[in-house]
Design a protein around this motif. Structure first.
Motif, PDB file in Angstrom:
ATOM      1  N   THR A 247      34.817  10.498  16.630  1.00  0.00           N
ATOM      2  CA  THR A 247      35.711  11.058  17.646  1.00  0.00           C
ATOM      3  C   THR A 247      34.899  11.842  18.678  1.00  0.00           C
ATOM      4  OG1 THR A 247      37.370  11.329  15.919  1.00  0.00           O
ATOM      5  CG2 THR A 247      37.763  12.486  17.988  1.00  0.00           C
ATOM      6  N   PRO A 248      35.237  11.734  19.972  1.00  0.00           N
ATOM      7  CA  PRO A 248      34.528  12.539  20.968  1.00  0.00           C
ATOM      8  C   PRO A 248      34.520  14.022  20.591  1.00  0.00           C
ATOM      9  CG  PRO A 248      35.925  10.937  22.057  1.00  0.00           C
ATOM     10  CD  PRO A 248      36.241  10.844  20.587  1.00  0.00           C
ATOM     11  N   ALA A 249      33.376  14.642  20.720  1.00  0.00           N
ATOM     12  CA  ALA A 249      33.234  16.051  20.325  1.00  0.00           C
ATOM     13  C   ALA A 249      34.201  16.953  21.085  1.00  0.00           C
ATOM     14  CB  ALA A 249      31.794  16.506  20.545  1.00  0.00           C
ATOM     15  N   ASP A 250      34.466  16.629  22.347  1.00  0.00           N
ATOM     16  CA  ASP A 250      35.395  17.435  23.139  1.00  0.00           C
ATOM     17  C   ASP A 250      36.774  17.478  22.504  1.00  0.00           C
ATOM     18  OD1 ASP A 250      33.222  17.474  24.857  1.00  0.00           O
ATOM     19  OD2 ASP A 250      34.432  17.216  26.660  1.00  0.00           O
ATOM     20  N   TRP A 251      37.225  16.343  21.947  1.00  0.00           N
ATOM     21  CA  TRP A 251      38.556  16.288  21.340  1.00  0.00           C
ATOM     22  C   TRP A 251      38.647  17.241  20.147  1.00  0.00           C
ATOM     23  CZ3 TRP A 251      40.385  10.476  21.017  1.00  0.00           C
ATOM     24  CH2 TRP A 251      40.350   9.910  22.298  1.00  0.00           C
ATOM     25  N   VAL A 252      37.637  17.181  19.296  1.00  0.00           N
ATOM     26  CA  VAL A 252      37.639  18.024  18.106  1.00  0.00           C
ATOM     27  C   VAL A 252      37.547  19.496  18.506  1.00  0.00           C
ATOM     28  CG1 VAL A 252      36.363  18.635  16.015  1.00  0.00           C
ATOM     29  CG2 VAL A 252      36.728  16.233  16.611  1.00  0.00           C
ATOM     30  N   ALA A 253      36.738  19.797  19.505  1.00  0.00           N
ATOM     31  CA  ALA A 253      36.620  21.178  19.981  1.00  0.00           C
ATOM     32  C   ALA A 253      37.980  21.711  20.424  1.00  0.00           C
ATOM     33  CB  ALA A 253      35.623  21.251  21.137  1.00  0.00           C
ATOM     34  N   MET A 254      38.720  20.900  21.181  1.00  0.00           N
ATOM     35  CA  MET A 254      40.029  21.333  21.667  1.00  0.00           C
ATOM     36  C   MET A 254      41.036  21.472  20.525  1.00  0.00           C
ATOM     37  SD  MET A 254      39.832  22.023  24.843  1.00  0.00           S
ATOM     38  CE  MET A 254      41.536  22.047  25.379  1.00  0.00           C
ATOM     39  N   ASP A 255      40.924  20.595  19.510  1.00  0.00           N
ATOM     40  CA  ASP A 255      41.819  20.730  18.358  1.00  0.00           C
ATOM     41  C   ASP A 255      41.569  22.034  17.605  1.00  0.00           C
ATOM     42  OD1 ASP A 255      43.110  18.396  18.894  1.00  0.00           O
ATOM     43  OD2 ASP A 255      42.053  17.194  17.406  1.00  0.00           O
ATOM     44  N   LEU A 256      40.316  22.417  17.488  1.00  0.00           N
ATOM     45  CA  LEU A 256      40.002  23.700  16.854  1.00  0.00           C
ATOM     46  C   LEU A 256      40.545  24.854  17.685  1.00  0.00           C
ATOM     47  CD1 LEU A 256      36.324  22.943  15.757  1.00  0.00           C
ATOM     48  CD2 LEU A 256      38.336  23.011  14.275  1.00  0.00           C
ATOM     49  N   PHE A 257      40.410  24.750  18.996  1.00  0.00           N
ATOM     50  CA  PHE A 257      40.947  25.782  19.889  1.00  0.00           C
ATOM     51  C   PHE A 257      42.467  25.899  19.758  1.00  0.00           C
ATOM     52  CE2 PHE A 257      37.383  25.412  23.340  1.00  0.00           C
ATOM     53  CZ  PHE A 257      36.488  26.019  22.476  1.00  0.00           C
ATOM     54  N   SER A 258      43.130  24.773  19.503  1.00  0.00           N
ATOM     55  CA  SER A 258      44.597  24.740  19.534  1.00  0.00           C
ATOM     56  C   SER A 258      45.224  25.720  18.549  1.00  0.00           C
ATOM     57  CB  SER A 258      45.095  23.328  19.245  1.00  0.00           C
ATOM     58  OG  SER A 258      44.910  22.985  17.874  1.00  0.00           O
ATOM     59  N   GLN A 259      44.561  25.982  17.445  1.00  0.00           N
ATOM     60  CA  GLN A 259      45.078  26.961  16.497  1.00  0.00           C
ATOM     61  C   GLN A 259      44.372  28.304  16.623  1.00  0.00           C
ATOM     62  OE1 GLN A 259      47.843  26.255  14.838  1.00  0.00           O
ATOM     63  NE2 GLN A 259      47.726  24.247  15.817  1.00  0.00           N
ATOM     64  N   ALA A 260      43.090  28.277  16.989  1.00  0.00           N
ATOM     65  CA  ALA A 260      42.351  29.539  17.147  1.00  0.00           C
ATOM     66  C   ALA A 260      42.981  30.413  18.219  1.00  0.00           C
ATOM     67  CB  ALA A 260      40.891  29.249  17.488  1.00  0.00           C
ATOM     68  N   GLU A 261      43.602  29.793  19.229  1.00  0.00           N
ATOM     69  CA  GLU A 261      44.175  30.572  20.320  1.00  0.00           C
ATOM     70  C   GLU A 261      45.435  31.330  19.924  1.00  0.00           C
ATOM     71  OE1 GLU A 261      45.415  28.239  23.612  1.00  0.00           O
ATOM     72  OE2 GLU A 261      47.137  27.363  22.577  1.00  0.00           O
ATOM     73  N   HIS A 262      45.990  31.017  18.756  1.00  0.00           N
ATOM     74  CA  HIS A 262      47.229  31.670  18.343  1.00  0.00           C
ATOM     75  C   HIS A 262      47.040  33.155  18.071  1.00  0.00           C
ATOM     76  CE1 HIS A 262      50.091  28.197  17.135  1.00  0.00           C
ATOM     77  NE2 HIS A 262      49.244  27.794  18.068  1.00  0.00           N
ATOM     78  N   ASP A 263      45.927  33.489  17.433  1.00  0.00           N
ATOM     79  CA  ASP A 263      45.776  34.866  16.955  1.00  0.00           C
ATOM     80  C   ASP A 263      44.317  35.108  16.589  1.00  0.00           C
ATOM     81  OD1 ASP A 263      45.961  37.200  14.956  1.00  0.00           O
ATOM     82  OD2 ASP A 263      48.017  37.028  15.663  1.00  0.00           O
ATOM     83  N   GLU A 264      43.899  36.359  16.675  1.00  0.00           N
ATOM     84  CA  GLU A 264      42.527  36.698  16.308  1.00  0.00           C
ATOM     85  C   GLU A 264      42.235  36.455  14.832  1.00  0.00           C
ATOM     86  OE1 GLU A 264      43.614  39.318  19.854  1.00  0.00           O
ATOM     87  OE2 GLU A 264      44.586  38.606  18.001  1.00  0.00           O
ATOM     88  N   ILE A 265      43.273  36.365  13.995  1.00  0.00           N
ATOM     89  CA  ILE A 265      43.054  36.138  12.564  1.00  0.00           C
ATOM     90  C   ILE A 265      43.401  34.702  12.159  1.00  0.00           C
ATOM     91  CG2 ILE A 265      43.309  38.551  11.887  1.00  0.00           C
ATOM     92  CD1 ILE A 265      46.186  37.932  11.083  1.00  0.00           C
ATOM     93  N   ALA A 266      43.641  33.829  13.141  1.00  0.00           N
ATOM     94  CA  ALA A 266      43.809  32.408  12.829  1.00  0.00           C
ATOM     95  C   ALA A 266      42.481  31.843  12.337  1.00  0.00           C
ATOM     96  CB  ALA A 266      44.280  31.648  14.067  1.00  0.00           C
ATOM     97  N   GLN A 267      42.554  30.683  11.644  1.00  0.00           N
ATOM     98  CA  GLN A 267      41.327  30.105  11.090  1.00  0.00           C
ATOM     99  C   GLN A 267      41.180  28.653  11.499  1.00  0.00           C
ATOM    100  OE1 GLN A 267      40.642  29.965   6.655  1.00  0.00           O
ATOM    101  NE2 GLN A 267      38.773  31.016   7.299  1.00  0.00           N
ATOM    102  N   ALA A 268      39.998  28.300  12.006  1.00  0.00           N
ATOM    103  CA  ALA A 268      39.677  26.935  12.396  1.00  0.00           C
ATOM    104  C   ALA A 268      38.388  26.514  11.692  1.00  0.00           C
ATOM    105  CB  ALA A 268      39.519  26.828  13.907  1.00  0.00           C
ATOM    106  N   ILE A 269      38.454  25.396  10.963  1.00  0.00           N
ATOM    107  CA  ILE A 269      37.315  24.919  10.190  1.00  0.00           C
ATOM    108  C   ILE A 269      37.077  23.447  10.499  1.00  0.00           C
ATOM    109  CG2 ILE A 269      36.399  24.498   7.864  1.00  0.00           C
ATOM    110  CD1 ILE A 269      38.145  26.795   6.852  1.00  0.00           C
TER     111      ILE A 269
END
Length: 339
Positions: A247-269
């Motif tokens: 998968t293009p790296a940009d896509w995965v980066a944005m998917d991680l951002f999609s939940q990280a942006e919710h809250d400072e204590i959200a988790q993206a792995i």
């Protein structure tokens, strides 16, 4: 972002430390919420107005100042650009179509001794949906809570949404119009949950409350459960992506951002089978973060609880994912059904 390698002798300890999160109730928050709920139960509208003015910086004189009708929602919708109107309609139609497939049907049968047995499926009369309105606006929360209620046959949907400093988000209100919300009260926090649960002179009592919120909202939902039904007491948002590098790296980066942006204590792995791919995603994240309107929250979330995990193969990646059991799981691989 933390970097973990499954081949490290300390991996299991590092993974446990990464996932460790104190989910126990905060007694201070619980006491504040208990007092607010009791006060709303006792004083109704007056308490709701007082807490809303105090916490949201509003200056409401009466509950009418915090009430929106369907005409207000329609006005918000009609003043949006056509492409936004279309997007809201499309989202609502797709969510409705999805939940149509979840509908339960009543059924009966007669057993051997002639007893008629079965299950009767009946819609709730009235539900309340909580829509966040503090750090960000979520029209998606409106649609994803209201449309299942419509599909189930609920006749009345009462929405509460905080409006800090009195600032209303037209897209959220327009989403309420598209989703067929009956009435909106511009209130939030524990006082909104209590108002829906107990009812006030103006806010009608509901049968069930759904929707996400902060720690005070979660504590309030926990407290009123039993008086009303609730969906769940949700914790911080989580996403885990398993990637094989296809998968293009940009896509995965944005998917991680999609939940990280919710809250400072959200988790993206991100779990990947190639260090080179992990590096590519890191490079993409470093570039794309510059464009993110919620950059500070994303950076805090990734710095606090985010991680890259290097696994030896996809079998091992799946074992780790099953152990973590994340809220959102993505298989960003060539043959997802296999895994």
């Amino acid at each position: 972002m933390k970097h973990l390698n499954t081949q490290s002798p300390d991996f299991q300890a590092e993974l446990k430390a990464l996932l460790a999160f104190e989910t126990a109730q905060d007694p201070k928050i619980d006491q504040i919420v208990a007092d607010i709920c009791a006060d709303v139960h006792k004083r109704g509208d007056a308490a709701v107005i007082e807490y809303t003015n105090r916490f949201d910086g509003t200056s409401a004189q009466n509950i009418n100042d915090l009430t929106l009708t369907q005409a207000d929602l329609q006005h918000a919708f009609e003043h949006l650009p056509e492409n936004v109107q279309s997007a809201l309609k499309t989202a609502a139609a797709r969510v409705e179509s999805y939940h149509q497939r979840q509908k339960l049907e009543s059924w009966t049968y007669t057993d051997e001794d002639g007893t008629l047995l079965g299950q009767q499926i009946t819609a709730l009369d009235r539900v309340g949906i909580y829509v966040p309105g503090g750090k960000a606006a979520y029209p998606s929360s409106v649609i994803m809570n209201a449309m299942p209620a419509h599909v189930a046959g609920v006749q009345e949907i009462i929405m509460v949404v905080p409006t800090p400093k009195g600032e209303r988000n037209d897209i959220v209100l327009a989403a309420a119009y598209v989703a067929g919300v009956t009435k909106v009260f511009t209130i939030g926090g524990a006082q909104a949950v209590a108002a829906l649960a107990y009812g006030t002179e103006t806010v009608p009592q509901v049968d069930k409350i759904t929707g996400p919120g902060n720690a005070f909202v979660a504590a309030a939902k926990r407290r009123v459960f039993g008086v009303v039904g609730i969906d769940m007491v949700a914790g911080p948002s989580e996403i885990l992506v398993i990637a094989d590098g296809s998968t293009p790296a940009d896509w995965v980066a944005m998917d991680l951002f999609s939940q990280a942006e919710h809250d400072e204590i959200a988790q993206a792995i991100l779990i990947a089978t190639s260090q080179a791919y992990l590096d590519d995603v890191q490079t993409a994240m470093n570039r794309l973060i510059e464009e993110m309107p919620r950059r500070d929250i994303i950076e805090a979330s990734l710095g606090n609880r985010g991680a890259f995990v290097l696994a030896k193969d996809l079998d091992e990646a799946c074992e780790i994912a099953n152990y973590i059991a994340p809220e959102h799981l993505e298989l960003s691989v060539e043959n997802p059904q296999q895994w």
